[in-house]
Write an enzyme that holds these catalytic residues in place. Sequence first.
Site, PDB file in Angstrom:
ATOM      1  N   CYS A  11     -44.890 101.714  39.469  1.00 47.10           N
ATOM      2  CA  CYS A  11     -45.969 102.313  38.684  1.00 47.10           C
ATOM      3  C   CYS A  11     -45.509 103.628  38.052  1.00 47.10           C
ATOM      4  CB  CYS A  11     -47.188 102.552  39.585  1.00 47.10           C
ATOM      5  SG  CYS A  11     -48.511 103.466  38.784  1.00 47.10           S
ATOM      6  N   CYS A  14     -47.315 106.650  39.587  1.00 40.99           N
ATOM      7  CA  CYS A  14     -46.819 106.954  40.934  1.00 40.99           C
ATOM      8  C   CYS A  14     -45.471 107.677  40.844  1.00 40.99           C
ATOM      9  CB  CYS A  14     -46.705 105.682  41.773  1.00 40.99           C
ATOM     10  SG  CYS A  14     -48.293 104.987  42.303  1.00 40.99           S
ATOM     11  N   ASP A  37     -51.191 114.291  28.117  1.00 41.74           N
ATOM     12  CA  ASP A  37     -50.775 112.972  27.644  1.00 41.74           C
ATOM     13  C   ASP A  37     -49.590 113.119  26.701  1.00 41.74           C
ATOM     14  OD1 ASP A  37     -50.822 110.432  25.988  1.00 41.74           O
ATOM     15  OD2 ASP A  37     -52.539 110.041  27.300  1.00 41.74           O
ATOM     16  N   HIS A  53     -52.903 104.975  44.847  1.00 37.06           N
ATOM     17  CA  HIS A  53     -52.732 103.943  43.822  1.00 37.06           C
ATOM     18  C   HIS A  53     -53.941 103.019  43.834  1.00 37.06           C
ATOM     19  CE1 HIS A  53     -50.480 101.498  40.963  1.00 37.06           C
ATOM     20  NE2 HIS A  53     -51.144 100.489  41.516  1.00 37.06           N
ATOM     21  N   GLY A  98     -57.580  98.371  26.653  1.00 40.19           N
ATOM     22  CA  GLY A  98     -56.611  99.391  26.284  1.00 40.19           C
ATOM     23  C   GLY A  98     -55.883 100.048  27.439  1.00 40.19           C
ATOM     24  N   HIS A 103     -52.933 102.007  36.889  1.00 33.63           N
ATOM     25  CA  HIS A 103     -53.197 103.053  37.880  1.00 33.63           C
ATOM     26  C   HIS A 103     -54.405 103.789  37.320  1.00 33.63           C
ATOM     27  CE1 HIS A 103     -51.529 106.073  40.938  1.00 33.63           C
ATOM     28  NE2 HIS A 103     -52.613 106.671  40.437  1.00 33.63           N
ATOM     29  N   HIS A 105     -56.887 106.139  35.845  1.00 30.34           N
ATOM     30  CA  HIS A 105     -56.694 107.446  35.223  1.00 30.34           C
ATOM     31  C   HIS A 105     -57.842 107.731  34.272  1.00 30.34           C
ATOM     32  CE1 HIS A 105     -54.575 104.502  32.654  1.00 30.34           C
ATOM     33  NE2 HIS A 105     -54.762 105.319  31.633  1.00 30.34           N
ATOM     34  N   HIS A 107     -58.808 109.873  30.942  1.00 27.56           N
ATOM     35  CA  HIS A 107     -58.394 110.637  29.773  1.00 27.56           C
ATOM     36  C   HIS A 107     -59.465 111.694  29.512  1.00 27.56           C
ATOM     37  CE1 HIS A 107     -55.348 107.715  28.227  1.00 27.56           C
ATOM     38  NE2 HIS A 107     -56.110 106.846  28.884  1.00 27.56           N
TER      39      HIS A 107
END
Length: 119
Positions: A11, A14, A37, A53, A98, A103, A105, A107
């Site tokens: 990952c 990770c 990002d 994870h 998308g 994992h 996350h 944005h």
Amino acid sequence: MSNVLRCDSDCLFCQIIKGEIPSNKIYEDHTCYAFYDINPQAPIHFLVIPKAHISSCGEITKGNSSIVAHCFEVISEVTKKLGITDFRVVSNCGAKAGQSVSHLHFHVLSGRDLTWPPG
């Protein structure tokens, strides 16, 4: 909950958490990690990820939801620290939505008008 705390060696996120891949870190604690990002979609665009994870929002359970709550506490803390008052939080779940890294996350986007509906 021990299976959720595993780290996936394949990952990308990770590997970032473990320091194997560099990132522009803005926050880290025992539960989550935040970094800018590499392909920003707004003038301010950072990610907040749990160190556990968890593949996506589809894997949030009673056993790991406190981790997700903490991620949102960190979003609030970091945006205040950066002086951000208007922002959007997005989590893509699945390839058709998308999600490019499996994992969980979040944005955080800001610094421009964000239209609705997105996409």
